[in-house]
Design a protein around this motif. Structure first.
Motif, mmCIF file in Angstrom:
data_model
loop_
_atom_site.group_PDB
_atom_site.id
_atom_site.type_symbol
_atom_site.label_atom_id
_atom_site.label_comp_id
_atom_site.label_asym_id
_atom_site.label_seq_id
_atom_site.Cartn_x
_atom_site.Cartn_y
_atom_site.Cartn_z
ATOM 1 N N GLN A 29 -13.320 -32.700 0.399
ATOM 2 C CA GLN A 29 -14.515 -33.261 -0.226
ATOM 3 C C GLN A 29 -14.304 -33.416 -1.732
ATOM 4 O OE1 GLN A 29 -16.878 -34.476 1.724
ATOM 5 N NE2 GLN A 29 -15.617 -33.672 3.389
ATOM 6 N N PRO A 30 -14.990 -34.373 -2.340
ATOM 7 C CA PRO A 30 -14.817 -34.623 -3.773
ATOM 8 C C PRO A 30 -15.547 -33.617 -4.677
ATOM 9 C CG PRO A 30 -16.410 -36.148 -2.865
ATOM 10 C CD PRO A 30 -15.845 -35.363 -1.702
ATOM 11 N N VAL A 31 -16.321 -32.728 -4.075
ATOM 12 C CA VAL A 31 -17.058 -31.715 -4.840
ATOM 13 C C VAL A 31 -16.844 -30.350 -4.197
ATOM 14 C CG1 VAL A 31 -18.852 -33.298 -5.662
ATOM 15 C CG2 VAL A 31 -19.171 -32.116 -3.489
ATOM 16 N N PRO A 32 -16.888 -29.268 -4.991
ATOM 17 C CA PRO A 32 -16.777 -27.932 -4.399
ATOM 18 C C PRO A 32 -18.026 -27.610 -3.580
ATOM 19 C CG PRO A 32 -16.695 -27.829 -6.811
ATOM 20 C CD PRO A 32 -16.956 -29.244 -6.426
ATOM 21 N N VAL A 33 -17.824 -26.958 -2.446
ATOM 22 C CA VAL A 33 -18.925 -26.624 -1.540
ATOM 23 C C VAL A 33 -18.924 -25.125 -1.287
ATOM 24 C CG1 VAL A 33 -19.893 -27.006 0.773
ATOM 25 C CG2 VAL A 33 -18.766 -28.886 -0.436
ATOM 26 N N GLU A 34 -20.111 -24.527 -1.282
ATOM 27 C CA GLU A 34 -20.284 -23.120 -0.924
ATOM 28 C C GLU A 34 -20.979 -23.052 0.426
ATOM 29 O OE1 GLU A 34 -22.630 -21.219 -3.892
ATOM 30 O OE2 GLU A 34 -21.131 -21.514 -5.459
ATOM 31 N N ILE A 35 -20.719 -21.990 1.171
ATOM 32 C CA ILE A 35 -21.365 -21.773 2.461
ATOM 33 C C ILE A 35 -21.790 -20.314 2.567
ATOM 34 C CG2 ILE A 35 -19.140 -21.388 3.596
ATOM 35 C CD1 ILE A 35 -20.376 -22.560 6.179
ATOM 36 N N SER A 36 -22.926 -20.093 3.196
ATOM 37 C CA SER A 36 -23.397 -18.740 3.483
ATOM 38 C C SER A 36 -24.182 -18.778 4.783
ATOM 39 C CB SER A 36 -24.289 -18.206 2.352
ATOM 40 O OG SER A 36 -25.475 -18.967 2.249
ATOM 41 N N LYS A 37 -24.303 -17.619 5.421
ATOM 42 C CA LYS A 37 -25.195 -17.532 6.571
ATOM 43 C C LYS A 37 -26.614 -17.526 6.030
ATOM 44 C CE LYS A 37 -24.285 -14.712 10.010
ATOM 45 N NZ LYS A 37 -23.810 -13.563 10.815
ATOM 46 N N ALA A 38 -27.512 -18.169 6.731
ATOM 47 C CA ALA A 38 -28.904 -18.226 6.285
ATOM 48 C C ALA A 38 -29.504 -16.825 6.197
ATOM 49 C CB ALA A 38 -29.720 -19.108 7.217
ATOM 50 N N SER A 39 -29.035 -15.924 7.048
ATOM 51 C CA SER A 39 -29.579 -14.565 7.070
ATOM 52 C C SER A 39 -29.054 -13.699 5.925
ATOM 53 C CB SER A 39 -29.255 -13.893 8.403
ATOM 54 O OG SER A 39 -27.850 -13.810 8.577
ATOM 55 N N THR A 40 -27.955 -14.100 5.296
ATOM 56 C CA THR A 40 -27.378 -13.340 4.175
ATOM 57 C C THR A 40 -26.958 -14.305 3.061
ATOM 58 O OG1 THR A 40 -25.226 -13.347 5.265
ATOM 59 C CG2 THR A 40 -26.573 -11.372 5.553
ATOM 60 N N PRO A 41 -27.913 -14.947 2.407
ATOM 61 C CA PRO A 41 -27.573 -15.948 1.398
ATOM 62 C C PRO A 41 -26.825 -15.379 0.193
ATOM 63 C CG PRO A 41 -29.921 -15.486 1.372
ATOM 64 C CD PRO A 41 -29.348 -14.774 2.569
ATOM 65 N N GLU A 42 -26.927 -14.082 -0.022
ATOM 66 C CA GLU A 42 -26.225 -13.479 -1.160
ATOM 67 C C GLU A 42 -24.709 -13.419 -0.937
ATOM 68 O OE1 GLU A 42 -27.208 -10.315 1.743
ATOM 69 O OE2 GLU A 42 -28.397 -11.872 0.794
ATOM 70 N N HIS A 43 -24.256 -13.563 0.306
ATOM 71 C CA HIS A 43 -22.821 -13.570 0.617
ATOM 72 C C HIS A 43 -22.371 -15.009 0.786
ATOM 73 C CE1 HIS A 43 -19.312 -12.643 3.507
ATOM 74 N NE2 HIS A 43 -18.891 -12.598 2.260
ATOM 75 N N SER A 44 -22.198 -15.682 -0.332
ATOM 76 C CA SER A 44 -21.781 -17.075 -0.346
ATOM 77 C C SER A 44 -20.289 -17.141 -0.657
ATOM 78 C CB SER A 44 -22.582 -17.823 -1.418
ATOM 79 O OG SER A 44 -22.212 -19.161 -1.477
ATOM 80 N N VAL A 45 -19.563 -18.019 0.032
ATOM 81 C CA VAL A 45 -18.125 -18.170 -0.183
ATOM 82 C C VAL A 45 -17.789 -19.640 -0.387
ATOM 83 C CG1 VAL A 45 -17.576 -16.115 1.192
ATOM 84 C CG2 VAL A 45 -17.586 -18.367 2.282
ATOM 85 N N GLN A 46 -16.631 -19.886 -0.949
ATOM 86 C CA GLN A 46 -16.154 -21.257 -1.088
ATOM 87 C C GLN A 46 -15.801 -21.792 0.298
ATOM 88 O OE1 GLN A 46 -16.148 -23.153 -3.910
ATOM 89 N NE2 GLN A 46 -17.280 -21.397 -4.682
ATOM 90 N N ALA A 47 -16.324 -22.949 0.624
ATOM 91 C CA ALA A 47 -16.142 -23.509 1.962
ATOM 92 C C ALA A 47 -14.701 -23.919 2.241
ATOM 93 C CB ALA A 47 -17.072 -24.701 2.155
ATOM 94 N N ASP A 48 -13.901 -24.122 1.205
ATOM 95 C CA ASP A 48 -12.514 -24.511 1.429
ATOM 96 C C ASP A 48 -11.577 -23.317 1.592
ATOM 97 O OD1 ASP A 48 -12.511 -23.641 -1.191
ATOM 98 O OD2 ASP A 48 -11.518 -25.425 -2.000
ATOM 99 N N SER A 49 -12.132 -22.112 1.612
ATOM 100 C CA SER A 49 -11.341 -20.892 1.793
ATOM 101 C C SER A 49 -11.427 -20.426 3.247
ATOM 102 C CB SER A 49 -11.858 -19.787 0.871
ATOM 103 O OG SER A 49 -11.329 -18.538 1.248
ATOM 104 N N LEU A 50 -10.323 -20.523 3.967
ATOM 105 C CA LEU A 50 -10.316 -20.107 5.369
ATOM 106 C C LEU A 50 -10.739 -18.649 5.514
ATOM 107 C CD1 LEU A 50 -9.747 -20.425 8.370
ATOM 108 C CD2 LEU A 50 -7.336 -20.057 7.879
#
Length: 88
Positions: A29-50
């Protein structure tokens, strides 16, 4: 910042092969993306990190939140949501 919510459709959740496919797509993707579980939004990680994606321990049916900012954020998130909501 733009957000999208998706429900994990892969039977294995975001483990091994589905997580790798998702991280690979996020890296493209042309932009950095973060992902988290909806139940634990404080644990967000970079989506491009396996390893980061696998650390979420997202199972089939779990809801996740994707976040990005930038000119192409909406399109990037839409593409990743479609991937997560397919069987990968």
């Amino acid at each position: 910042m733009i957000e999208r919510t998706a429900v994990i459709a892969a039977a294995a959740g975001l483990h091994a092969r589905p997580a790798a496919a998702f991280a690979y797509a996020a890296a493209a993707q042309p932009v950095p993306v973060e992902i988290s579980k909806a139940s634990t939004p404080e644990h967000s990680v970079q989506a491009d990190s396996l390893l980061g994606v696998m650390s979420l321990d997202a199972a089939h049916g779990d809801e996740v939140v994707l976040r990005a900012r930038g000119d192409q954020a909406a399109q990037a998130l839409d593409e990743l949501v479609r991937l997560l909501e397919s069987a990968i």
